[in-house]
Motif scaffolding. Sequence first.
Motif, mmCIF file in Angstrom:
data_model
loop_
_atom_site.group_PDB
_atom_site.id
_atom_site.type_symbol
_atom_site.label_atom_id
_atom_site.label_comp_id
_atom_site.label_asym_id
_atom_site.label_seq_id
_atom_site.Cartn_x
_atom_site.Cartn_y
_atom_site.Cartn_z
ATOM 1 N N TRP A 1 53.133 50.705 48.836
ATOM 2 C CA TRP A 1 52.142 49.737 49.175
ATOM 3 C C TRP A 1 50.981 50.103 49.943
ATOM 4 C CZ3 TRP A 1 51.923 44.953 47.540
ATOM 5 C CH2 TRP A 1 53.284 44.321 47.035
ATOM 6 N N GLN A 2 51.248 51.360 50.705
ATOM 7 C CA GLN A 2 49.770 51.611 51.274
ATOM 8 C C GLN A 2 49.010 52.399 50.357
ATOM 9 O OE1 GLN A 2 49.260 51.452 55.050
ATOM 10 N NE2 GLN A 2 47.305 52.108 54.208
ATOM 11 N N ALA A 3 49.553 53.224 49.470
ATOM 12 C CA ALA A 3 48.542 53.902 48.544
ATOM 13 C C ALA A 3 48.005 52.837 47.636
ATOM 14 C CB ALA A 3 49.579 54.689 47.806
ATOM 15 N N TRP A 4 48.668 51.895 47.218
ATOM 16 C CA TRP A 4 48.117 50.817 46.352
ATOM 17 C C TRP A 4 46.728 50.127 47.141
ATOM 18 C CZ3 TRP A 4 49.608 49.778 41.374
ATOM 19 C CH2 TRP A 4 49.013 48.718 40.877
ATOM 20 N N HIS A 5 46.952 49.752 48.481
ATOM 21 C CA HIS A 5 45.751 48.929 48.973
ATOM 22 C C HIS A 5 44.854 50.078 49.598
ATOM 23 C CE1 HIS A 5 47.962 45.227 49.326
ATOM 24 N NE2 HIS A 5 48.978 45.968 50.034
ATOM 25 N N ASP A 6 45.135 51.233 49.589
ATOM 26 C CA ASP A 6 44.046 52.238 50.164
ATOM 27 C C ASP A 6 43.221 52.533 48.872
ATOM 28 O OD1 ASP A 6 45.180 52.452 52.501
ATOM 29 O OD2 ASP A 6 45.888 54.483 52.259
#
Length: 283
Positions: free
Chosen positions: A188-193
């Motif tokens: 999720w973090q990679a997606w949002h970043d």
Amino acid sequence: MDIGIGLPALRPDPDLSIAAWARRAEERGFATLATIDRVVYDNYESLTALAVAAGATSRIRLTTAILLAPLRSNHALFAKSAATLDRLSGGRLVLGLAPGFREDDYNAGGVDYQHRGKLFEALLERATRQWQDPDDSIGPRPATAGGPPLLFGGFTKPTLRRMAAHGVGWIGGAQGVASFRAFLPQVWQAWHDAGRAGAPRLMGTANFALGPDGEQRLRTRLLDYYASAGAYAEQSVEAGLTTPEQVAREVAAYAEAGCDELILFPNGGGLEQVDLLADAVGL
């Protein structure tokens, strides 16, 4: 949550028809037929097996979960093969991709193991351009606009980077729902970043072997397949599912964890495994 089933493509029984398995899986309501990938092993090549399954079915998705992408060293030909399968299946192909960790697969194909990451990047660049650029001279155009959806397998930073740049989601390995759940914050973090809209598609995988000799079949098959993988082999065996009750609990746990699709891979047995699994998951 969608439920998929793997094709019986590892150490295949010559008397067990891939086409019959695919038709039965579609009849029972599975969402996906899937393959896993090796070179130095007795298994059907993934895209070929999925092509046979495509010809025997009309609705069920066709997923590589995963395909060892850097081994396809002719990038234009790989893109052409994938586009062909997507076109002939009516847009049903989903490509789960990863580099893999077995050096013998690379040595057998004359592909540089140490540079598999760079080869992977080059393949992604060539394939996506070939699928998306209307002026590219290599056809056919895939039935799916922009090319088959890409998901990326693995638990590394490059996996997350590739997913964020090129993919629609992530595939977890078959080591149980706890392993799947633990990596989701990074996904999720990679997606949002990366500024991606919406949500990544989250796919889990599991191994099963149902019936009276299921536990023995699963252990024998997985220890053979992961013979060079050390602790990973035992983790896979421990996470394997050999009773309908275990299957039902694992399906519920993956759904609770936010999984969008769980694919269960068979380990021996015949066509009855399709029905036993369908019954266990309520299809």
